[in-house]
Motif scaffolding. Structure first.
Motif, short mmCIF file in Angstrom:
data_model
loop_
_atom_site.label_atom_id
_atom_site.label_comp_id
_atom_site.label_asym_id
_atom_site.label_seq_id
_atom_site.Cartn_x
_atom_site.Cartn_y
_atom_site.Cartn_z
N VAL A 256 -0.52 9.93 4.26
CA VAL A 256 0.63 10.70 3.79
C VAL A 256 1.85 9.78 3.63
CG1 VAL A 256 2.25 12.55 4.37
CG2 VAL A 256 -0.20 12.86 4.81
N ILE A 257 2.11 8.98 4.66
CA ILE A 257 3.26 8.08 4.62
C ILE A 257 3.14 7.08 3.48
CG2 ILE A 257 4.48 6.26 5.88
CD1 ILE A 257 3.72 7.71 8.47
N LEU A 258 1.97 6.47 3.34
CA LEU A 258 1.78 5.45 2.31
C LEU A 258 1.87 6.06 0.91
CD1 LEU A 258 1.23 2.52 1.65
CD2 LEU A 258 -1.22 2.95 1.97
N GLY A 259 1.32 7.26 0.72
CA GLY A 259 1.40 7.91 -0.58
C GLY A 259 2.84 8.17 -0.99
N ILE A 260 3.66 8.63 -0.05
CA ILE A 260 5.08 8.89 -0.33
C ILE A 260 5.81 7.60 -0.68
CG2 ILE A 260 7.25 9.63 0.70
CD1 ILE A 260 5.63 11.69 2.31
N LEU A 261 5.57 6.54 0.10
CA LEU A 261 6.25 5.27 -0.13
C LEU A 261 5.90 4.66 -1.49
CD1 LEU A 261 5.91 3.65 3.43
CD2 LEU A 261 7.99 4.56 2.37
N ILE A 262 4.62 4.75 -1.86
CA ILE A 262 4.19 4.21 -3.15
C ILE A 262 4.79 5.00 -4.31
CG2 ILE A 262 2.19 3.93 -4.68
CD1 ILE A 262 0.57 3.07 -2.27
N ASP A 263 4.79 6.34 -4.20
CA ASP A 263 5.30 7.19 -5.28
C ASP A 263 6.82 7.07 -5.44
OD1 ASP A 263 2.78 8.08 -5.90
OD2 ASP A 263 2.92 9.91 -4.68
N ARG A 264 7.54 6.98 -4.33
CA ARG A 264 9.00 7.00 -4.39
C ARG A 264 9.62 5.61 -4.56
NH1 ARG A 264 11.14 11.52 0.02
NH2 ARG A 264 9.97 13.31 -0.84
N TYR A 265 8.94 4.58 -4.10
CA TYR A 265 9.54 3.26 -4.12
C TYR A 265 8.72 2.28 -4.95
CZ TYR A 265 12.34 5.40 -0.45
OH TYR A 265 13.15 6.26 0.25
N THR A 266 7.82 1.58 -4.32
CA THR A 266 7.05 0.55 -5.02
C THR A 266 5.64 0.47 -4.44
OG1 THR A 266 6.85 -1.85 -5.39
CG2 THR A 266 8.08 -1.15 -3.46
N PRO A 267 4.64 0.14 -5.27
CA PRO A 267 3.28 -0.04 -4.74
C PRO A 267 3.17 -1.15 -3.72
CG PRO A 267 3.24 0.23 -7.13
CD PRO A 267 4.68 0.08 -6.74
N LEU A 268 4.17 -2.04 -3.66
CA LEU A 268 4.14 -3.13 -2.68
C LEU A 268 4.20 -2.61 -1.25
CD1 LEU A 268 6.33 -5.89 -4.36
CD2 LEU A 268 3.91 -6.05 -3.76
N TRP A 269 4.59 -1.33 -1.07
CA TRP A 269 4.57 -0.75 0.26
C TRP A 269 3.15 -0.71 0.81
CZ3 TRP A 269 7.66 -0.02 4.16
CH2 TRP A 269 9.03 0.01 3.93
N PHE A 270 2.16 -0.77 -0.09
CA PHE A 270 0.76 -0.89 0.33
C PHE A 270 0.59 -2.11 1.22
CE2 PHE A 270 -3.48 -2.74 -0.66
CZ PHE A 270 -4.29 -1.72 -0.20
N CYS A 271 1.18 -3.23 0.81
CA CYS A 271 1.12 -4.46 1.60
C CYS A 271 2.07 -4.42 2.79
CB CYS A 271 1.47 -5.66 0.72
SG CYS A 271 0.32 -5.96 -0.64
N TYR A 272 3.31 -3.95 2.56
CA TYR A 272 4.29 -3.95 3.64
C TYR A 272 3.82 -3.14 4.84
CZ TYR A 272 7.53 -5.46 -0.08
OH TYR A 272 8.14 -6.12 -1.12
N LEU A 273 3.36 -1.90 4.58
CA LEU A 273 2.99 -1.01 5.67
C LEU A 273 1.76 -1.50 6.42
CD1 LEU A 273 3.57 1.66 7.16
CD2 LEU A 273 2.07 2.80 5.52
#
Length: 278
Positions: A256-273
């Motif tokens: 849930v958290i990763l989906g929100i971060l990717i949709d609202r900000y940047t796909p790089l949150w995949f790596c950050y998180l």
């Protein structure tokens, strides 16, 4: 959509794990049953069992490839493989001294150990499930790969993940569970650092290499955590159920958290998180 699918799948697994713990006397949970049969001799058998779990995940992303090439527009989603049942002949070897040591532990010590293991497997499963579920999305949105190549990337992950679990059958005989987790944990951190920087530079060869190393580095955690827990406290049906509940809770929340971060900000949150969780 990927986030919703992962969440729904985790909820189903969560409910099944809870019910399995209560019904253990009638419906054996395979991890607990294997530990009950083999006790301290379970190391290679636990790795082999989880290798069987991983094998199905290699095939499922490949099955989607024909449907991802034009003119089809389907998206890929990769769930962790369903657990498969194995049985073994009863074998009891020299574990009496270890049992005595476990029995002399205080209830507080056992509870603390269990809490640590629950947290460890929860974070691990969050990383594994999120990587498997979102790697195709990341490759398409951030690296601008085709959906076909994104699905192949998921299959590469599962192939190396399965290969890593197969090698764990033999490596677990050479070092302790704690040592295995330390070594593979460092390997995972380095792999995610490499994925982050290679993604920033759009260096595709390095991205493929990091997907391979991430698959290997994440492969042994789950079976090794079960083995490590059994060495310190007996893994009953309820404890095995608790470990699976913790694992799927981590996956459910993380998706849930990763989906929100990717949709609202940047796909790089995949790596950050995922790097932060390692």
């Amino acid at each position: 959509m990927v986030s919703k699918l992962l969440t729904v799948g985790s909820i189903g697994f969560l409910v099944g794990s809870i019910l399995g713990g209560f019904l253990f006397s009638r419906v054996p949970i395979i991890n607990a049953e294997l530990l009950y049969i083999w006790r301290l001799e379970n190391k290679s058998y636990m790795q082999a069992l989880h290798f069987a779990f991983a094998f199905g995940g290699i095939l499922s992303p490949l099955a989607t490839v024909p449907f991802l090439t034009p003119p089809f527009q389907n998206s890929s989603h990769n769930n962790s493989p369903e657990e498969m049942t194995t049985t073994s002949e009863t074998a009891f070897n020299s574990f009496i001294n270890q049992e005595t040591k476990i029995d002399t532990m205080s209830r507080t010590t056992k509870t603390l150990i269990l809490m640590i293991m629950l947290a460890l497997i929860g974070v691990y499963n969050a990383v594994e499930e999120s990587f498997a579920g979102f790697v195709t999305t990341f490759c398409v949105k951030q690296l601008h790969w085709s959906k076909t190549h994104g699905s192949i990337a998921a299959s590469v992950f599962w192939a190396t993940f399965g290969g890593g679990r197969f090698s764990g059958i033999f490596l677990i005989r050479l070092c302790s569970p704690a040592c295995m987790i330390d070594i593979y944990g460092v390997f995972a951190i380095l792999s995610f650092v490499g994925l982050l920087f290679s993604s920033l530079e759009n260096y595709d060869v390095a991205v493929w290499s990091c997907i391979v190393t991430i698959g290997i580095s994440l492969s042994v955690f789950s079976p090794t955590i079960f083995t490590w827990t059994e060495e310190m406290i007996h893994v009953t049906g309820n404890i095995a159920s608790g470990l699976k509940v913790a694992a799927n809770t981590g996956s459910m929340v993380n998706s849930v958290i990763l989906g929100i971060l990717i949709d609202r900000y940047t796909p790089l949150w995949f790596c950050y998180l995922l790097l932060g969780e390692c």
